[in-house]
Design an enzyme around this catalytic site. Structure first.
Site, PDB file in Angstrom:
ATOM      1  N   SER A 154       0.843  -1.195   0.000  1.00  0.00           N
ATOM      2  CA  SER A 154       0.000   0.000   0.000  1.00  0.00           C
ATOM      3  C   SER A 154       0.883   1.252   0.000  1.00  0.00           C
ATOM      4  O   SER A 154       1.733   1.407  -0.878  1.00  0.00           O
ATOM      5  CB  SER A 154      -0.940  -0.033   1.215  1.00  0.00           C
ATOM      6  OG  SER A 154      -1.929   0.949   1.133  1.00  0.00           O
ATOM      7  N   ASP A 319      -8.777  -6.368  -4.813  1.00  0.00           N
ATOM      8  CA  ASP A 319      -8.369  -5.071  -4.260  1.00  0.00           C
ATOM      9  C   ASP A 319      -8.878  -3.984  -5.201  1.00  0.00           C
ATOM     10  O   ASP A 319      -8.311  -3.748  -6.267  1.00  0.00           O
ATOM     11  CB  ASP A 319      -6.845  -5.019  -4.137  1.00  0.00           C
ATOM     12  CG  ASP A 319      -6.341  -3.731  -3.502  1.00  0.00           C
ATOM     13  OD1 ASP A 319      -7.151  -2.831  -3.241  1.00  0.00           O
ATOM     14  OD2 ASP A 319      -5.121  -3.644  -3.264  1.00  0.00           O
ATOM     15  N   HIS A 352      -8.095  -5.168  -0.346  1.00  0.00           N
ATOM     16  CA  HIS A 352      -6.799  -4.515  -0.162  1.00  0.00           C
ATOM     17  C   HIS A 352      -6.021  -5.111   1.000  1.00  0.00           C
ATOM     18  O   HIS A 352      -4.784  -5.201   0.957  1.00  0.00           O
ATOM     19  CB  HIS A 352      -7.004  -3.012   0.063  1.00  0.00           C
ATOM     20  CG  HIS A 352      -5.738  -2.231   0.144  1.00  0.00           C
ATOM     21  ND1 HIS A 352      -4.797  -2.228  -0.863  1.00  0.00           N
ATOM     22  CD2 HIS A 352      -5.228  -1.430   1.125  1.00  0.00           C
ATOM     23  CE1 HIS A 352      -3.776  -1.454  -0.525  1.00  0.00           C
ATOM     24  NE2 HIS A 352      -4.018  -0.972   0.679  1.00  0.00           N
TER      25      HIS A 352
END
Length: 375
Positions: A154, A319, A352
């Protein structure tokens, strides 16, 4: 084959820096502290260091646990340790709490030497590039000239990517996981709604709530609830909670009825109990601002031309906040520049948050990639 083990009991360390740090926002920090942890041993050649960069709410505490806190397992403990994908028998692993954080590194909670009070709203804006600069300074302090690898998921993936551009001669490999070369307008919109939840909380006091002895808990709770929705997939929410009612039937109230409501409120309350509101604002803004292609007319291929590291790029099918298409943008730009890049698109239903999980295919990819790194 050795069974995966924990790195065991760990202890944070603090590095103090007196050299002023010029920030991309135009501000300057006269001095600052970085809190970090290390796992494994640095080899004689100092060639086996791997930096793990954390995401929005992460910290330096990547693996292991604290002696006085039995429930303090590090946020990526399933990845780091003897026999795990990032094997501490081979690598010296470093986790750092980013500047502006709320886990000990200098941030809004810290004392501003100019006023003798917490920085609060006066803490300057920080960027991904600023974080990388401070990480490089920490590497200098530890006597590490070149990182074997920099790894992150991320927002951590953005830092890993930025390392390859800011210090190409100091990094051999980069793993960019569940990340993107920049945020989409939709992602910036989610961040803005979350920030407004904090900014509009009456207890925020313009960021100087410390002086009032309060916490903007309602705003932080809402911000976390908004964010958490984007970290999960529709399938994972459906599988975990569906439309289950806590009372078995509708009671027609605005209190918690659906299990998903209970889950989000629990996550929000927990987050508001330990995270700092100003750190949340600073970190989401750093996410928004990151765009290495901006200075190159929006051309990512041009922006990544200076990278020389070998790359691993990983995405997850469900995601939707950092979709596989965004990872493929990075892969395409690297291939255009004839860089060595491996790409894996993992089928995982968790959205995610998949990058945090012990998913067998995902960990097998990481294990194979780390095994190939020569130190």
């Amino acid at each position: 084959m050795i069974q995966p083990q924990s790195v065991g009991i760990v202890t944070p360390q603090t590095a103090h820096f007196d050299t002023p740090l010029a920030l991309r926002s135009g501000g300057t920090l006269p001095s600052y502290d970085l809190v970090y942890e290390t796992y494994g041993e640095l080899n004689a050649e100092r060639s086996n260091a791997v930096l793990v960069c954390h995401a929005l709410s992460g910290s330096h505490h990547v693996a292991g646990r604290y002696a006085d806190q039995p429930d303090s397992t590090g946020w990526w403990d399933n990845l780091v340790g003897p026999g795990k994908p990032l094997d501490t028998r081979k690598f010296f692993v470093i986790g750092v709490n980013n500047l502006g954080g709320c886990y000990g590194s200098t941030g809004p909670l810290s004392i501003n030497p100019a006023t003798g009070k917490p920085w609060g709203a006066d803490f300057p804006f920080v960027t991904v590039e600023d974080w990388v600069d401070t990480q490089a300074r920490l590497a200098d302090r530890l006597g590490i000239e070149r990182m074997a690898a920099v790894v992150g998921g991320s927002l951590g993936g953005m830092q890993a990517l930025s390392w390859t551009l800011q210090y190409p001669e100091r990094i051999g490999h980069a793993a960019v996981i569940a990340s993107a070369p920049k945020l989409t307008a939709q992602n910036i919109a989610f961040n803005e709604v979350a920030r407004q939840a904090i900014l509009s909380d009456p207890e925020f006091h313009g960021g100087n709530f410390y002086e009032h002895g309060v916490v903007p808990a309602r705003g932080l709770k809402l911000a976390r609830m908004i964010g958490h929705i984007t970290y999960l997939s529709d399938d994972s929410m459906g599988e975990k909670f569906g439309r289950s009612l806590r009372h078995g039937k509708a009671v027609y109230s605005y209190d918690v009825e659906f299990e998903i409501e209970s889950y989000l409120r629990y996550q929000g309350d927990k987050f508001a109990g330990y995270f700092d509101a100003n750190t949340y604002l600073l970190t989401t803004k750093a996410l928004d601002y990151y765009d290495p292609a901006f200075a190159h007319g929006g051309k990512l291929t041009t922006a990544l031309a200076g990278a020389s590291a070998d790359f691993l790029v990983v995405s997850f099918t469900t995601d939707w906040r950092f979709s596989p298409a965004r990872s493929r943008e990075i892969v395409y730009a690297l291939l255009h520049n004839r860089r060595n890049v491996s790409y894996a698109e993992i089928d995982c239903a968790a959205g995610h948050d998949s990058f945090l999980l012990d998913e067998p295919h995902y960990h097998a990819v990481l294990t194979a990639w780390f095994d190939r790194i020569k130190v």
